[in-house]
Structure formats: C-alpha cells, structure tokens
Design an enzyme around this catalytic site. Structure first.
Site, PDB file in Angstrom:
ATOM      1  N   GLU A 159      10.840   1.779   7.055  1.00  0.00           N
ATOM      2  CA  GLU A 159      10.773   3.532   6.717  1.00  0.00           C
ATOM      3  C   GLU A 159      10.729   4.119   8.210  1.00  0.00           C
ATOM      4  O   GLU A 159       9.810   4.940   8.252  1.00  0.00           O
ATOM      5  CB  GLU A 159       9.754   3.652   5.939  1.00  0.00           C
ATOM      6  CG  GLU A 159       9.906   3.098   4.576  1.00  0.00           C
ATOM      7  CD  GLU A 159       8.982   3.971   3.592  1.00  0.00           C
ATOM      8  OE1 GLU A 159       8.218   4.509   3.698  1.00  0.00           O
ATOM      9  OE2 GLU A 159       9.312   3.488   2.126  1.00  0.00           O
ATOM     10  N   GLU A 355      11.133  -2.223  -1.641  1.00  0.00           N
ATOM     11  CA  GLU A 355       9.963  -1.673  -2.144  1.00  0.00           C
ATOM     12  C   GLU A 355      10.428  -0.826  -3.454  1.00  0.00           C
ATOM     13  O   GLU A 355      11.531  -0.119  -3.180  1.00  0.00           O
ATOM     14  CB  GLU A 355       9.199  -0.904  -1.131  1.00  0.00           C
ATOM     15  CG  GLU A 355       8.446  -1.611  -0.133  1.00  0.00           C
ATOM     16  CD  GLU A 355       7.653  -0.753   0.661  1.00  0.00           C
ATOM     17  OE1 GLU A 355       7.065   0.354   0.170  1.00  0.00           O
ATOM     18  OE2 GLU A 355       7.403  -1.011   1.986  1.00  0.00           O
TER      19      GLU A 355
HETATM   20  C1  BG6 Z   1       6.225   3.150   1.444  1.00  0.00           C
HETATM   21  C2  BG6 Z   1       5.613   2.231   2.602  1.00  0.00           C
HETATM   22  O1  BG6 Z   1       6.167   4.456   1.992  1.00  0.00           O
HETATM   23  O2  BG6 Z   1       5.943   3.364   0.224  1.00  0.00           O
HETATM   24  C3  BG6 Z   1       4.429   1.458   2.002  1.00  0.00           C
HETATM   25  O3  BG6 Z   1       6.355   1.435   3.133  1.00  0.00           O
HETATM   26  C4  BG6 Z   1       3.521   2.315   1.242  1.00  0.00           C
HETATM   27  O4  BG6 Z   1       3.780   1.024   3.276  1.00  0.00           O
HETATM   28  C5  BG6 Z   1       4.391   2.501  -0.145  1.00  0.00           C
HETATM   29  O5  BG6 Z   1       2.418   1.709   0.896  1.00  0.00           O
HETATM   30  C6  BG6 Z   1       3.674   3.580  -0.958  1.00  0.00           C
HETATM   31  O6  BG6 Z   1       3.268   4.577  -0.759  1.00  0.00           O
HETATM   32  P1  BG6 Z   1       1.633   4.968  -0.574  1.00  0.00           P
HETATM   33  O7  BG6 Z   1       1.445   6.135   0.314  1.00  0.00           O
HETATM   34  O8  BG6 Z   1       1.432   5.131  -2.094  1.00  0.00           O
HETATM   35  O9  BG6 Z   1       0.898   3.704  -0.027  1.00  0.00           O
END
Ligand code: BG6
Length: 454
Positions: A159, A355
């Site tokens: 990201e 993700e």
């Molecule tokens: C992405 C990241 O932004 O989303 C992760 O690569 C992150 O590190 C995930 O945990 C979810 O976001 P958040 O802010 O809910 O942890």
C-alpha cells in the site's frame, strides 16, 4: 459444482509483521516507526500484538488445519537489519517460519515492507532521503540471498499509495503533498531497482507491487463527475500501477501533481531504473470502491478507505447505495469484480488479491465467535471474484485479511479481521490463546471444495 478456480489457485490469508508478531525488541530487533508512533487513545500499541513471533508454530498448525494453500506475511526490516547490519536471529526467525510453511505445503508469499520503516532510517530522513533507496535495495538483497529459493511470490511495498495519501492515519508520514510525492518517487525508484535486482538473480519466482486499489465511481452522470473519477483513479490507483507495470508515470496523475505543486524531482537515471524494473504480476488489496464528484466545498475527513479530496479535481462523497461496516467502510462486492476487471484490462498481468476483509468488534462466547457477517462479506466477494474469472480475468489467488486477529493500523485489536480469534483486548493481554471462529470452518470448506457451493 461449477469449476471456476484453477487447481493451483492460491487460497490464502494475510498478515503483516508489526501487526501480528510482537517481540518488538527481542532477539536483536530494532524499533520501527510503528513501535514509536503516538498510539490513538483506547487502542493498544504493537509491542505484543498477537505474539505470533513466539507462537508461529501453533499458528502454522492452525493455518494447515484451515487448509491454506498460501500464507502472505511481511518481513520486518528492523528485525532483519536493525541498524543496517544483518541480525542473524531475525533471519533465523523467517527461515524457521518459511521452512515450516513449506513443510506444511503452504506456499510462502512475502512482502518486503509493510508500513514499518526502521527508526534509524526514519531518523535520517526516511524515504525523503535518497540514501534510503540503497538501504532498501541492500535489505532486499539480504532477503533474496536467504529466501529467494524458497519464496516464489514477492511483494515489494504494501500500500505505497496509502502511505503517500493517508500516511498520517497509519503512522508512516505526516508531511506536505510535495514532500510526500518526493518520498513516493524514491519508493518507486527503490521498488524498480529491487525488481530489477530480483530478476537479475534468476530466483525463479515472481515479484510485484501491492497497492490498495479501489475503482472510483462518478457520483452522477454529469461529465465533470466522470472527469473527477478519472483523476482520482489516476492519482490513487494508476500512478502506482503504471510505474510498476510500464515504468512510466500516469499522465493524468502527473498533471495533477504539477497543478498542486507536488510533482517530484527526478534525478538523472531515475527514468531508466523505472523502465528496467517492471513487475511480473500485480498483487493488490481491496476493501471498497470510492465515489467522487467534481466539487470541493468542505474540509474532507481523511481515512485510508473513506477517501480524500484535491481542490479543483475531485471530492469523495458517500455512496448511499452501499452498506457500511461497523467501522464505517463501504461494502461493495460488485465493486470488487469491477476493480478486478479494470486492473486486468489495463495491464493484462495475473492478479493476486493480498487483502480483503471486514473489521469488527467481537467477543468470545463459550470458546466461539459467531462471525456470520464475515462469512457473508467474504462469500459475496468470492462470488464476484468467480464472475470476474468468468469475465476473463487471470488470477493467481485470494488472500483475505487476516489469517489471525492482529492489531489494526490505528483502531487497535477491537477491530478484528481474523479467521482465528486471539484472546486479548486493547487493555489486557490475557492468555493470547487461539480460538477458531465460525468463519474458520466456513473458509476451510471453501478451500477444500476449491470454491463456493452452488
Ligand atoms: C490495509 C493494510 O490498509 O488494510 C493493513 O495493508 C490494514 O495493514 C488493513 O490492517 C485494514 O486496515 P485497518 O486500518 O482496519 O487496520
């Protein structure tokens, strides 16, 4: 059952080092920016996290039971090279982890850098300092030398677009647009250099970027809203992928950066490095789409998913057609199909989803967690991924966030994502025991059947 997914489709799950490992200062690990940042009130720090560093054997056993074909994790730069010199104990940890994954037929997928810049690099100016490009390349070379034969899929930077556009939220940077896009340029050059080095080493695997990609909808059928969507997508998505795939900045993104006085300075040789280090596949994270209009009339709240605005170009608006998660992120499975198609039709490279998932506050009840909303969320996204594959999109795999509960970037462990519950809260560590959630058993079936039931 229809056969949609290829037999070697990588059903996986993801984590990142600083959010899951803990052991923040053990066995020679140095601090990263995540260890020293200001932690929002009411949320935990990252010192213990899910204690995966000490419990990785139990965790891999659970991943095996879940049926994972792949596990996407990140390597902590400050564990492997805490001060620019190799920390053998750090290397040994990842050797043991990768070895155990392979022993269990789980393909390791490694991200080299996931938000956790070592403090000693940050103190020297971090990514704003061009020397960080070399430090990053040296660090990656250590990883390729040690793990190049065992890890077939690599990701350079997780990201990068979120770091550039919402760094203040996730605790990686808090600078002006001009400074941020200069840092960003150095990261792009570093990524290309490392990609080139990886190719020259003939390790036999693939390497690619891992941005957060979200298709951008225009708020209406007004032509100016189409243009707003085009510009947001150029800045948020295509800037990062055009450089990674074509070795060139996206023209709209470049124009926007020039207009707001944030276009980066190129050093001699940068363009050549960008052109020589292009990627083999695209890994990306998907949580939701964005919706924008062309107007800019009020201060915008920034969040890595809910968006931001650039005066004169676009502003994020709420999409009232979409339901929201408990934490205020839109849920858009159809947007996932759209995003997969949009990326594939632009770049024609295989895609790996690194993700996708839903954050929720959860309680253990008699050793169980009934996370039907997670099953529903993932099921709908997998259905849309099937449709995208039928559309003709070439996919390597799907790794939801997250394999196991971990600490969210800025909302603590009260925002959980895992298939496996970790018994701790933001306030108390308890025994950190692992419990399989209902979604664990559901995903286990999906993997075993290589897809959803009809
Ligand atoms: C992405 C990241 O932004 O989303 C992760 O690569 C992150 O590190 C995930 O945990 C979810 O976001 P958040 O802010 O809910 O942890």
């Amino acid at each position: 059952m229809k056969k949609i997914f290829p037999n070697d489709f990588l059903w996986g799950a993801s984590t990142s080092a600083y959010q899951v490992e803990g052991a923040w200062n053990e066995d020679g690990k140095g601090p990263s920016v995540q260890d020293v940042k200001d932690i929002p009130e009411g949320t935990t720090d990252f010192k213990v996290a899910a204690d995966h560093y000490h419990r990785y054997e139990e965790d891999v056993r659970l991943f095996k039971e879940l049926g994972l074909k792949a596990y996407r994790f990140s390597i902590s730069w400050s564990r492997v090279m805490p001060d620019g010199v190799i920390n053998q104990e750090g290397i040994n940890f990842y050797k043991r982890l990768i070895g155990l994954l392979i022993e269990n037929d789980i393909q390791p997928i490694a991200t080299v850098f996931h938000f956790d810049l070592p403090v000693y690099i940050a103190e020297k100016g971090g990514w704003e300092n061009r020397e960080t490009i070399k430090a990053f390349a040296d660090y990656c070379q250590v990883l390729f030398d040690n793990f190049g034969q065992d890890v077939p899929l690599w990701q350079t930077i997780n990201e990068q677009n979120v770091m550039a556009l919402a760094g203040s939220i996730i605790g990686t940077s808090n600078k002006s647009m001009k400074e941020k896009f200069q840092e960003n340029h150095h990261m792009l050059v570093a990524q290309a250099l490392v990609t080139k080095n990886y190719h020259n080493g003939n390790y036999g695997g693939k390497i690619g970027p891992a941005p957060n990609i979200a298709s951008v909808y225009p708020a209406s059928d007004k032509p100016e809203d189409q243009m707003a969507a085009l510009y947001m997508s150029a800045l948020r998505n295509w800037l990062f992928l055009d450089v990674a795939v074509f070795g060139k900045y996206n023209h709209n993104a470049w124009h926007l950066l020039e207009k707001i006085g944030a276009a980066p300075t190129f050093n001699e040789g940068d363009q050549q490095i960008l052109a020589e280090g292009t990627c083999d596949y695209i890994a990306f994270n998907y949580y939701n789409t964005m919706t924008v209009s062309s107007y800019f009339d009020k201060e915008q709240k920034i969040d890595q998913q809910s968006g931001f605005g650039i005066p004169g170009f676009f502003q994020t608006v709420e999409n009232t057609n979409l339901p929201m998660t408990e934490f205020g992120w839109p849920i858009d499975p159809e947007g996932f199909r759209f995003t997969l198609n949009e990326i594939y039709s632009r770049y024609r490279l295989p895609l790996l989803v690194t993700e996708n998932g839903i954050g929720a506050s959860e309680q253990l009840e008699d050793g169980k967690v009934h996370d039907d909303y997670r099953i529903d969320y993932l099921q709908k996204h997998i259905q849309q991924m099937e449709l995208a594959i039928e559309d003709g999109v070439e996919m390597l795999g799907y790794c939801p966030w997250s394999a196991i509960d971990l600490i969210s970037t800025h909302e603590g462990i009260k925002k959980r994502y895992g298939f496996i519950y970790v018994n701790r809260t933001d306030e108390e560590l308890f025994d950190l025991a692992r419990y399989k959630k209902d979604s664990f058993y559901w995903y286990q079936k999906v993997i075993a059947k290589n897809g959803l039931e009809d």
